[in-house]
Structure formats: structure tokens, C-alpha cells
Design an enzyme around this catalytic site. Sequence first.
Site, mmCIF file in Angstrom:
data_model
loop_
_atom_site.group_PDB
_atom_site.id
_atom_site.type_symbol
_atom_site.label_atom_id
_atom_site.label_comp_id
_atom_site.label_asym_id
_atom_site.label_seq_id
_atom_site.Cartn_x
_atom_site.Cartn_y
_atom_site.Cartn_z
ATOM 1 N N THR A 81 2.057 7.869 17.901
ATOM 2 C CA THR A 81 0.810 8.576 17.240
ATOM 3 C C THR A 81 1.336 10.107 17.975
ATOM 4 O O THR A 81 2.070 10.034 18.973
ATOM 5 C CB THR A 81 -0.647 8.589 17.812
ATOM 6 O OG1 THR A 81 -1.114 7.348 16.940
ATOM 7 C CG2 THR A 81 -1.671 9.675 17.822
ATOM 8 N N GLY A 124 -7.490 4.228 11.958
ATOM 9 C CA GLY A 124 -7.778 4.210 13.504
ATOM 10 C C GLY A 124 -8.507 5.312 13.924
ATOM 11 O O GLY A 124 -9.348 5.875 13.248
ATOM 12 N N ASP A 125 -8.283 5.700 15.203
ATOM 13 C CA ASP A 125 -8.955 6.718 15.898
ATOM 14 C C ASP A 125 -8.545 8.093 15.696
ATOM 15 O O ASP A 125 -9.352 9.035 15.607
ATOM 16 C CB ASP A 125 -9.088 6.410 17.296
ATOM 17 C CG ASP A 125 -7.897 6.586 18.139
ATOM 18 O OD1 ASP A 125 -6.759 5.940 17.318
ATOM 19 O OD2 ASP A 125 -7.639 7.360 19.084
ATOM 20 N N THR A 135 -4.097 8.512 22.207
ATOM 21 C CA THR A 135 -3.168 7.626 21.356
ATOM 22 C C THR A 135 -3.196 6.045 22.136
ATOM 23 O O THR A 135 -3.517 6.080 23.380
ATOM 24 C CB THR A 135 -1.772 7.956 21.753
ATOM 25 O OG1 THR A 135 -0.816 6.844 21.275
ATOM 26 C CG2 THR A 135 -1.370 8.209 23.172
ATOM 27 N N GLY A 136 -3.312 5.227 21.423
ATOM 28 C CA GLY A 136 -3.557 3.853 21.724
ATOM 29 C C GLY A 136 -4.255 2.911 20.668
ATOM 30 O O GLY A 136 -4.250 3.227 19.688
#
Length: 313
Positions: free
Chosen positions: A180, A210-211, A231-232
Amino acid sequence: MNKYAIAIHGGAGTILKSTMTPEKETAYTSGLRNAIEAGEAILKAGGNALEAVEAAVKSMEDNPLFNAGKGAVFTNTGKNEMDASIMNGKDLTAGAVAGITNIKNPVSLAKEVMEKSEHVFLAGQGALDFAKKVNAKFESDDYFFVQMRHDQLLEAKKTDGVFLDHTEDKFENGEKKFGTVGAVALDIHGNIAAATSTGGMTNKKFGRIGDSPIIGAGTYANNKTCAVSCTGHGELFIRSVVAYDVSCLMEYKGLSLKEACDLVVNDKLVKIGGEGGLIAVDSQGNIELPFNSEGMYRAKKTSESELYIGIYK
Ligand code: ASP
């Protein structure tokens, strides 16, 4: 001149020196340098933080090494579905897009949503219709075909897994990382901004998001506190409302940027198994780059300090 500051990330996860070749390391380092320089040039010329984070993220979206824009990973059906968001700390305006295809720079489309629509978050076909209306730049499927990404899809399909462009023991080619990209910046006018862009997870299905495009989870900016890009493992970052949590700890509990970042990344996220990291800047120009994974592609620069580029722990 007042202080300016900028930080960027190109993803976090299992990034081990043992699986990195010197050539690849050089390529990542120069990708990060180009991106931060693109953002810094704007800040140095007195431009605003919002333009700076957009420029830095665009640079990484155009670089096939990073999982965003051109280098976006493949979905289960062989598409490149991208998510992005941007937020202005000056007035809390924000824009986001999710599940979009064939858009060259998703971060710029997110900015268009913020500036030219009455909405914050557009998804799928509707977002693409809006993109046509504002003359966003489209690219063909060929533009988004990156062999390494396609190999990752084939690898992921062998086990029907869904991978965050990183997952240990799955890819043997060293591409074990979260992918990301993001940027945060403080401009000389005292305003801060954040932006994040991603292709999400390799082999993702069912319109998984995702987030990264979620304001408060993957991206947040408020002049009163800080600007954050994450990021993760997106699912855990959504559940932890990570970016807003950092801001809230500063606003309501009076924590410093460093204390807030440490608590969220190295304690709260760890406790629920949320692997990854974030970049953050406050309105004084302090920068934090915490991560609880093996590594995070990252860089920072202020008007008063030298360029720093890091990959491993
Ligand atoms: N957070 C992103 C997502 O879950 C992925 C990443 O940062 O690597 O879509």
C-alpha cells in the site's frame, strides 16, 4: 520560512534483508526517494500539504514496485481493483474511492471526489462514472499487467488463499510484504494532510475492501492533532479505527504524537493481531514511522533535516 515536513510509506510486513537482492533494494530506495522528492518540491515552493501528499502517492502509484496504481495486485478474477483516500487537516474535508478499475491515479480521483462532488466515498461503477465526468485518466488492462503480480495471483490460487502481498511462507520470491502506499505532510502554512492508495490483497474476492479508503481507519488528518496513513492487515486496522485512534489519543488524552503512535501500533494493534504500521506527522512537524512488522518501506524529510529512507526494522 516556516517548517515543512513529509513522510511516506510503500507498505509494511515481512520484509527481510535475507530475501532482498541489492538490485531490488536499490529500486525500492529510489522509488521512495522519487516519491518524497515529488512531495517535498511542492512544500518547498510554498505549496499545500494536500497537493504534496497527492504528488508523493501518485509517484508510487506510477511505480510498478508498489501495490497501488500500476503495480496493484490481482483479484481472484484477474482484475486490479484499487482503493484510495485523501484528507485535508485544515477543514476535515475528505475524499475516497473503492473497488475501482483502470484508473491511473486513484488518489487523484479521491481528491476529485472531495473537491468536485458533494460526497466523501464513491465505490465501483458509480465511482467510474464519476471519473468519466471529471475526465480522470483511465488506462488499459495492459498498463496494469505486472508479471510479478500475476505470478503472485497464480501462487495464491494454488491454496485459494487471500494474501496481503506479504504473507509468510507463501511467496518464495521475497515479495512478502504488505503493499500500500501513503503520504502525510505539514506545509509552511501550518496545514497537514494524509493520503493512502492500494491494490489491497492478492486473490481478493467478493468486492473486499480494506482500511486504506476508509477515513478514520487507513487515513485521517486534523490540524488540531495529526495526519496519519496506515499500511497493514486491513481488516484489523478497520476494527481498530487506527488512524482516528491516534488522533483521538492526542486530542482527548493529550498524548504526544509519539506516545499515541506507540500505544496504537505497538500495544493495541499487537493485542488483536493487527500486523503493520503507519506514518504520522503533527502540526509541529514531528514525524513518527512506527510498525510492528518485520519492515516497512518508509522515508521522511523536513525543512530542517536530511532525507531518511528505511526498509527493515
Ligand atoms: N491495508 C491494506 C489493505 O488491507 C493492505 C496493505 O496495507 O498492505 O487493503
